[in-house]
Design a protein around this motif. Structure first.
Motif, short mmCIF file in Angstrom:
data_model
loop_
_atom_site.label_atom_id
_atom_site.label_comp_id
_atom_site.label_asym_id
_atom_site.label_seq_id
_atom_site.Cartn_x
_atom_site.Cartn_y
_atom_site.Cartn_z
N GLY A 104 4.37 11.48 45.52
CA GLY A 104 4.57 12.65 44.68
C GLY A 104 5.61 13.62 45.18
N THR A 105 6.31 13.27 46.27
CA THR A 105 7.31 14.20 46.82
C THR A 105 8.73 13.65 46.70
OG1 THR A 105 7.10 13.29 49.06
CG2 THR A 105 5.64 15.12 48.48
N PHE A 106 8.92 12.55 45.98
CA PHE A 106 10.25 11.96 45.87
C PHE A 106 10.36 11.20 44.56
CE2 PHE A 106 7.49 8.96 47.97
CZ PHE A 106 7.77 7.75 47.35
N ASP A 107 11.61 10.94 44.17
CA ASP A 107 11.88 10.13 42.99
C ASP A 107 12.82 8.99 43.38
OD1 ASP A 107 14.43 11.28 43.16
OD2 ASP A 107 13.98 12.79 41.64
N ARG A 108 13.22 8.20 42.38
CA ARG A 108 14.05 7.02 42.68
C ARG A 108 15.40 7.43 43.26
NH1 ARG A 108 15.50 2.06 38.50
NH2 ARG A 108 16.87 0.91 39.93
N ALA A 109 15.98 8.51 42.72
CA ALA A 109 17.28 8.96 43.22
C ALA A 109 17.20 9.35 44.68
CB ALA A 109 17.79 10.13 42.38
N GLN A 110 16.09 10.00 45.07
CA GLN A 110 15.92 10.36 46.48
C GLN A 110 15.82 9.12 47.36
OE1 GLN A 110 12.83 13.52 45.31
NE2 GLN A 110 13.26 13.98 47.46
N ILE A 111 15.06 8.14 46.91
CA ILE A 111 14.92 6.90 47.68
C ILE A 111 16.29 6.27 47.91
CG2 ILE A 111 14.11 4.51 47.56
CD1 ILE A 111 11.96 6.42 48.43
N GLN A 112 17.09 6.19 46.88
CA GLN A 112 18.42 5.62 47.02
C GLN A 112 19.28 6.47 47.94
OE1 GLN A 112 19.31 5.38 42.81
NE2 GLN A 112 18.74 3.20 42.71
N GLY A 113 19.10 7.79 47.86
CA GLY A 113 19.83 8.68 48.76
C GLY A 113 19.43 8.49 50.21
N TYR A 114 18.13 8.27 50.46
CA TYR A 114 17.67 8.03 51.83
C TYR A 114 18.38 6.81 52.40
CZ TYR A 114 13.70 11.03 50.47
OH TYR A 114 12.91 12.06 50.02
#
Length: 391
Positions: A104-114
């Motif tokens: 609940g603290t991230f989305d797909r764009a964040q995952i790709q950014g990580y």
């Protein structure tokens, strides 16, 4: 030996879990790492601390963003911290870069950014697969959020990820624990951590519960949960390589192995503990005290050296957490044959009971280890015996 590992403490959480005694700063359910003054100021202080650290001229082989909830930072903030680490120390091409995240603290764009910033291992805080237990814990996510988070990991291309569970929770039954283990296995993470609840002082749980009292499970049931986890996870192909940790082949957490092998490591951030130049040092746990410590120059060199006796006990305390145990040859080389003989005499009765084992390898080295699961389950009893003796 030069350190090649760095721990970065990110203290921000949407709310404080009822069992947590880590140094954290609650930011609420609505936050924005890019505009939050508290978060940005903390990131800048981390940069100052990193810049002030002595460089021992070995590139970092592991980095671990822990917390707190590191996924509350923006991609840019995480990338900036990694840039500072790279500039100061260098980062090995095959470095393991881990990050704790909460559902609940991230989305797909964040995952790709990580992934684009270099993070290549994710540890997701699940804790339980029952909504009532998540509520009891004060967690900010639901079971539905767990499955949504794992789907985002898959969509984002994260291959190396770990899942955390907690046993011994209030109201948790053995059936709940068995169900959580099955759900975890079905999601096919490469690593699973199973922690037994410890009711720490000054936490909300400590105000509500006393160890051994209901609705906490009995000691007998929590011990049974440990045995069930060992049996269930090893049957599913996870190697039980450390008291609380299981991994598929070649997917042990390299960063945490640094701790258990009692090797030196950097640490940065509020409340973070480092092991450098034979000195252990924990930074201030409160925000303003940590900021003042950074402003004053990050001095830890005045901390006394760890004594040989303490190093000996630390080596055993940490090394015996590992399923392979500790090398008696290494113990003898660093601390002397008399220490080895005293240690073996001290543990003789536990060897007879089957909790302690001595295994001889093909090259003739002897390893002292705790049996799995019983020796590891009762490791505190064995370690208490070691610490009580003047070896």
């Amino acid at each position: 030996m030069s350190p090649t590992a760095a721990y970065i403490h990110i203290p921000f959480c949407r709310r404080r879990c009822y069992y947590c005694d880590f140094p954290v700063f609650v930011v609420g359910d609505r936050h924005n790492g890019a505009t939050s003054g508290n978060i940005q100021l903390y990131v800048e202080q981390l940069g100052r601390e990193i810049a002030a650290q002595t460089n021992y001229h070995q590139p970092l082989e592991t980095i671990f963003f822990g917390g707190g909830t590191p996924s509350l930072l923006t991609i840019e903030q995480l990338g900036q911290i990694l840039d500072w680490l790279s500039t100061k120390f260098g980062i090995a091409n095959d470095a393991e870069i881990s990050m704790e995240i909460d559902p609940g603290t991230f989305d797909r764009a964040q995952i790709q950014g990580y992934l684009q910033t270099g993070i290549n291992r994710v540890s997701i805080g699940v804790q339980a697969f029952q909504d009532n237990l998540l509520t009891v814990c004060g967690r900010s996510h639901s079971v539905a959020d767990i499955y949504a988070a794992v789907e985002l990991l898959h969509q984002g291309g994260v291959q190396n990820w770990s899942l955390d569970l907690i046993s011994g929770l209030p109201q948790q039954t053995i059936a709940d624990w068995e169900a959580s283990l099955k759900c975890a296995i079905d999601l096919t993470p490469l690593h699973i951590s199973c922690y037994d609840l410890i009711v720490e002082a000054q936490t909300p749980f400590a105000k509500q519960y006393q160890p051994g009292d209901t609705p906490l499970p009995s000691d007998e049931n929590t011990a049974q949960m440990y045995r069930i986890a060992q049996r269930t996870l090893t049957s599913a192909g996870y190697a039980h390589y450390e008291i609380s940790n299981y991994a598929k082949p070649e997917h042990q957490c390299r960063h945490n192995l640094t701790y258990w092998h009692n090797l030196p490591y950097y640490a940065f951030g509020m409340g973070a503990a480092s092991n450098l130049e034979n000195r252990r040092f924990t930074r201030p746990r409160k925000t303003q005290e940590y900021y003042q410590w950074v402003d004053d120059g990050c001095n830890w060199q005045a901390i006394p050296n760890t004594s040989a006796e303490d190093r000996f006990l630390e080596t055993l305390m940490l090394g015996l957490r590992l399923s392979r145990g500790v090398s008696l040859k290494s113990i003898e080389s660093e601390f002397g044959i008399d220490k080895v003989n005293s240690l073996l005499k001290c543990l003789q009765r536990y060897q007879q009971s089957g909790w302690v084992e001595i295994v001889t390898t093909e090259n003739g080295d002897r390893w002292l280890k705790l049996s799995d699961p019983e020796g590891l389950l009762f490791s505190n009893v064995v370690l208490t015996e070691i610490f009580s003796q003047e070896l």
